[in-house]
Design an enzyme around this catalytic site. Structure first.
Site, PDB file in Angstrom:
ATOM      1  N   CYS A 171      10.250   9.228  42.995  1.00  0.00           N
ATOM      2  CA  CYS A 171       8.953   9.774  42.545  1.00  0.00           C
ATOM      3  C   CYS A 171       7.972   8.655  42.208  1.00  0.00           C
ATOM      4  O   CYS A 171       6.787   8.917  42.030  1.00  0.00           O
ATOM      5  CB  CYS A 171       9.116  10.599  41.285  1.00  0.00           C
ATOM      6  SG  CYS A 171      10.192  12.003  41.440  1.00  0.00           S
ATOM      7  N   LYS A 188      12.992  21.853  48.017  1.00  0.00           N
ATOM      8  CA  LYS A 188      11.798  21.213  48.570  1.00  0.00           C
ATOM      9  C   LYS A 188      12.236  20.381  49.775  1.00  0.00           C
ATOM     10  O   LYS A 188      13.257  19.697  49.716  1.00  0.00           O
ATOM     11  CB  LYS A 188      11.184  20.299  47.508  1.00  0.00           C
ATOM     12  CG  LYS A 188       9.976  19.544  48.011  1.00  0.00           C
ATOM     13  CD  LYS A 188       9.571  18.430  47.074  1.00  0.00           C
ATOM     14  CE  LYS A 188       8.494  17.574  47.707  1.00  0.00           C
ATOM     15  NZ  LYS A 188       8.347  16.280  47.130  1.00  0.00           N
ATOM     16  N   HIS A 205       7.139  15.033  57.405  1.00  0.00           N
ATOM     17  CA  HIS A 205       7.915  16.239  57.697  1.00  0.00           C
ATOM     18  C   HIS A 205       7.015  17.468  57.619  1.00  0.00           C
ATOM     19  O   HIS A 205       5.796  17.364  57.452  1.00  0.00           O
ATOM     20  CB  HIS A 205       9.146  16.328  56.804  1.00  0.00           C
ATOM     21  CG  HIS A 205       8.857  16.374  55.331  1.00  0.00           C
ATOM     22  ND1 HIS A 205       8.152  17.392  54.739  1.00  0.00           N
ATOM     23  CD2 HIS A 205       9.180  15.517  54.328  1.00  0.00           C
ATOM     24  CE1 HIS A 205       8.067  17.179  53.441  1.00  0.00           C
ATOM     25  NE2 HIS A 205       8.673  16.033  53.162  1.00  0.00           N
ATOM     26  N   CYS A 230      12.269   6.931  38.158  1.00  0.00           N
ATOM     27  CA  CYS A 230      12.815   7.469  39.414  1.00  0.00           C
ATOM     28  C   CYS A 230      12.060   6.802  40.545  1.00  0.00           C
ATOM     29  O   CYS A 230      10.851   6.990  40.691  1.00  0.00           O
ATOM     30  CB  CYS A 230      12.644   8.991  39.490  1.00  0.00           C
ATOM     31  SG  CYS A 230      13.044   9.620  41.136  1.00  0.00           S
ATOM     32  N   CYS A 287      16.679  13.444  38.070  1.00  0.00           N
ATOM     33  CA  CYS A 287      15.346  13.857  38.499  1.00  0.00           C
ATOM     34  C   CYS A 287      15.482  15.179  39.239  1.00  0.00           C
ATOM     35  O   CYS A 287      16.324  15.299  40.134  1.00  0.00           O
ATOM     36  CB  CYS A 287      14.753  12.781  39.410  1.00  0.00           C
ATOM     37  SG  CYS A 287      13.469  13.409  40.483  1.00  0.00           S
ATOM     38  N   LYS A 323      12.351  13.901  52.174  1.00  0.00           N
ATOM     39  CA  LYS A 323      13.052  12.819  52.873  1.00  0.00           C
ATOM     40  C   LYS A 323      14.292  12.425  52.092  1.00  0.00           C
ATOM     41  O   LYS A 323      15.341  12.163  52.659  1.00  0.00           O
ATOM     42  CB  LYS A 323      12.111  11.603  52.991  1.00  0.00           C
ATOM     43  CG  LYS A 323      10.997  11.817  53.984  1.00  0.00           C
ATOM     44  CD  LYS A 323       9.928  10.744  53.891  1.00  0.00           C
ATOM     45  CE  LYS A 323       8.839  11.117  52.929  1.00  0.00           C
ATOM     46  NZ  LYS A 323       7.603  10.350  53.031  1.00  0.00           N
ATOM     47  N   HIS A 378      14.558  14.636  43.163  1.00  0.00           N
ATOM     48  CA  HIS A 378      15.427  13.805  44.013  1.00  0.00           C
ATOM     49  C   HIS A 378      16.911  13.927  43.689  1.00  0.00           C
ATOM     50  O   HIS A 378      17.743  13.356  44.394  1.00  0.00           O
ATOM     51  CB  HIS A 378      14.966  12.343  43.949  1.00  0.00           C
ATOM     52  CG  HIS A 378      13.608  12.177  44.536  1.00  0.00           C
ATOM     53  ND1 HIS A 378      12.460  12.197  43.773  1.00  0.00           N
ATOM     54  CD2 HIS A 378      13.202  12.050  45.824  1.00  0.00           C
ATOM     55  CE1 HIS A 378      11.422  12.080  44.558  1.00  0.00           C
ATOM     56  NE2 HIS A 378      11.826  11.992  45.803  1.00  0.00           N
ATOM     57  N   HIS A 424       4.508  17.960  54.728  1.00  0.00           N
ATOM     58  CA  HIS A 424       3.273  17.177  54.848  1.00  0.00           C
ATOM     59  C   HIS A 424       2.332  17.819  55.877  1.00  0.00           C
ATOM     60  O   HIS A 424       1.120  17.881  55.682  1.00  0.00           O
ATOM     61  CB  HIS A 424       3.572  15.740  55.273  1.00  0.00           C
ATOM     62  CG  HIS A 424       4.540  15.039  54.371  1.00  0.00           C
ATOM     63  ND1 HIS A 424       5.703  14.483  54.817  1.00  0.00           N
ATOM     64  CD2 HIS A 424       4.510  14.835  53.023  1.00  0.00           C
ATOM     65  CE1 HIS A 424       6.350  13.942  53.796  1.00  0.00           C
ATOM     66  NE2 HIS A 424       5.658  14.142  52.702  1.00  0.00           N
TER      67      HIS A 424
END
Ligand code: MSP
Length: 487
Positions: A142, A310, A30, A139, A156, A313, A159, A33
């Site tokens: 992560c 953030k 995405h 998690c 988390c 995905k 996420h 990245h």
């Protein structure tokens, strides 16, 4: 692109080894990245232009449970799935004009595995690997264990999911043994962490002391992982596998390590803030244990957020960089990343903000200036303007040496404004009609100024710089607008 040299190279005057993180290939990349890669690429191009021999490594972090899950969900064989995703990564890098030297895949048994195994053996020889039982809150997003205090409302923070309670046999790495040495190296600047806020964060973490970390997993959980030497029931866990890419890609552990000798220690690891702890604590400890030099600099960037979160995905708020490139071109995306986002902080990105910045600074700013100057040059200059070779202005290089690509871009745009003002002041298109010689001199100066801008902007907007330099060489107006306005 995969120009691996296997013979011993003579050390060039200065080498620059830069790495991106290796990306999880459980889905396409995405915008976040793409951001990491653009930061790396600009710095890699800068060091190349100033005459250094640059090696730019990127890749995919493939030995993870995430991949097995994603392949299963799509009903695909893991190998086929990984090949498809890797092609997608490389397609994005090519569309974004990322000038990488090697794309390492950690599933590569020839290129990567020998390095990971060799390093594991070194850690074992140093007495730093021991067996134990791990229990903790895991998690899977992560791929990390957390303690209760790391969680927010039991979830988390990245996420937003509740971690699973896990107990299993693991090998552990004596991270605790290296806490004070790493702290000292960071304090002395031998391991330089940029920006200061992140450096302080790491020093505080080290000040509290580090616990030993789990370095293996039962093979049943990650069947395609790298086997632990001497224990067929365990595979090397993510960080001892993934981090090693930075040296395995250079041939470490393979017997042929000319690239390793030439380029290690890395000049710069670029990474996002979520993986700081692994790079600033675990990785240096592994290297110290194995008696390998530490990387020189870690540049920690923030997150591209979307709606304050953030881009991730798992959260599902991702913007596909390919769509943006299709609509605006790679240079527009690279521009936004560089100028509109601080390399040291989070930056929000919406389609509206993107369009606004594009129209104001590319269409009106650089695009407009370049076309005004080239129109005057084509109309009033009989021959192309010879371009004197010049090095980058000191202020520009100062920012790049400090890894501040945003300030470097600000410098370029201040030069663009200066040139705009100079056109307004001298009005060479009028002057040339009353005093041809002086008018032509003014236009030549503008062309030279534009070439200097192109030289600098080439690090950020390589396609645009090429078009500008070609137009100058041919003394021709652009056949189409550099950045057509978007409404
Ligand atoms: N595989 C690990 C890295 C191992 S490096 C030895 C990993 N992969 S990742 O695909 O999840 O993330 C790769 C990089 O992208 C990380 O540096 C991460 O910080 C960065 N980003 C992921 N999302 C991001 C944003 N939304 N914004 C900016 N960078 C982001 O972590």
């Amino acid at each position: 692109m995969f120009g691996l040299k296997r013979k011993k190279d003579v050390k060039s005057s200065k080498n620059f080894y830069i790495t991106s993180p290796i990306f999880y290939p459980n889905a396409n990349l995405h915008l976040g990245h793409a951001y990491t890669m653009t930061v790396c690429d600009i710095l890699a191009r800068y060091h190349k232009v100033i005459g250094e021999e640059v090696y730019f490594l990127t890749g995919a972090d493939e030995n993870t449970g995430k991949v097995v899950k994603a392949a299963f969900e799509q009903n695909k064989d893991v190998g086929v799935f990984l090949d498809e995703i890797s092609k997608g990564f490389e397609n994005l890098f090519s569309r974004l004009n990322i000038s990488y030297s090697q794309f390492i895949r950690t599933s590569d048994k020839e290129r990567h595995w020998p390095g990971a195994i060799a390093l594991w053996k070194k850690l074992t020889e140093a007495g730093d690997i021991y067996p134990g039982t791990y229990s903790g809150l895991y998690c899977s997003g992560c791929e990390s264990f957390y303690t209760e205090k790391d969680l927010i409302d039991g979830k988390c923070s990245i996420h937003l999911s509740v971690p699973e309670k896990i107990e299993e046999k693991n090998y552990f790495f004596k991270l605790s043994k290296y806490t004070s040495v790493i702290k000292e190296k960071i304090e002395k600047g031998e391991l330089n962490i940029i920006p200061d806020s992140r450096r302080n964060e790491v020093l505080a973490l080290l000040g509290r002391g580090l616990d030993d970390v789990s370095f293996s997993r039962p093979i049943k959980n990650v069947p395609h992982g790298i086997p632990v030497p001497g224990d067929s029931e365990q595979v090397i866990y993510v960080w001892c596998d993934a981090l090693v890419n930075y040296i395995s890609a250079l041939g470490f552990g393979e017997g042929e390590d000319a690239l390793f000798e030439k380029f290690w220690p890395a000049d710069l690891h670029v990474l996002g803030k979520d993986i700081l702890r692994f790079h600033a604590a675990i990785w240096p400890a592994m290297l110290l244990s194995a008696k390998i030099s530490l990387p020189k600099n870690l540049l920690i960037h923030g997150f591209i957020t979307s709606g304050g979160h953030k881009m991730s995905k798992s959260i599902g708020n991702v913007i596909n960089p390919i769509d943006l490139i299709d609509e605006y071109g790679a240079d527009a995306v690279r521009y936004y990343f560089t100028r509109e986002i601080s390399p040291f902080d989070d930056g929000d990105m919406t389609k509206e903000k993107f369009k606004e910045a594009y129209n104001a600074n590319l269409s009106n700013g650089l695009g407009n200036l370049a076309s005004r100057i080239m129109k005057m040059a084509e109309t009033y200059l009989p021959t192309p303007t010879p371009i004197p070779t010049s090095s980058f202005p000191e202020e520009f290089t100062k920012h790049l040496d400090n890894f501040d690509i945003q300030k470097a871009a600000d410098f370029i745009w201040s030069e663009i404004s200066r040139l705009d003002e100079s056109i307004q002041k001298t009005e060479p298109f009028k002057l040339v009609k009353v005093d041809e010689k002086r008018g032509q001199e003014e236009i030549k100066n503008l062309v030279i100024g534009l070439s200097r801008i192109a030289h600098m902007v080439g690090l950020i907007l390589p396609e645009t710089a090429d078009k500008i330099l070609k137009a100058i060489k041919e003394n021709k107006m652009f056949s189409s607008s550099l950045f057509p306005r978007k409404d």
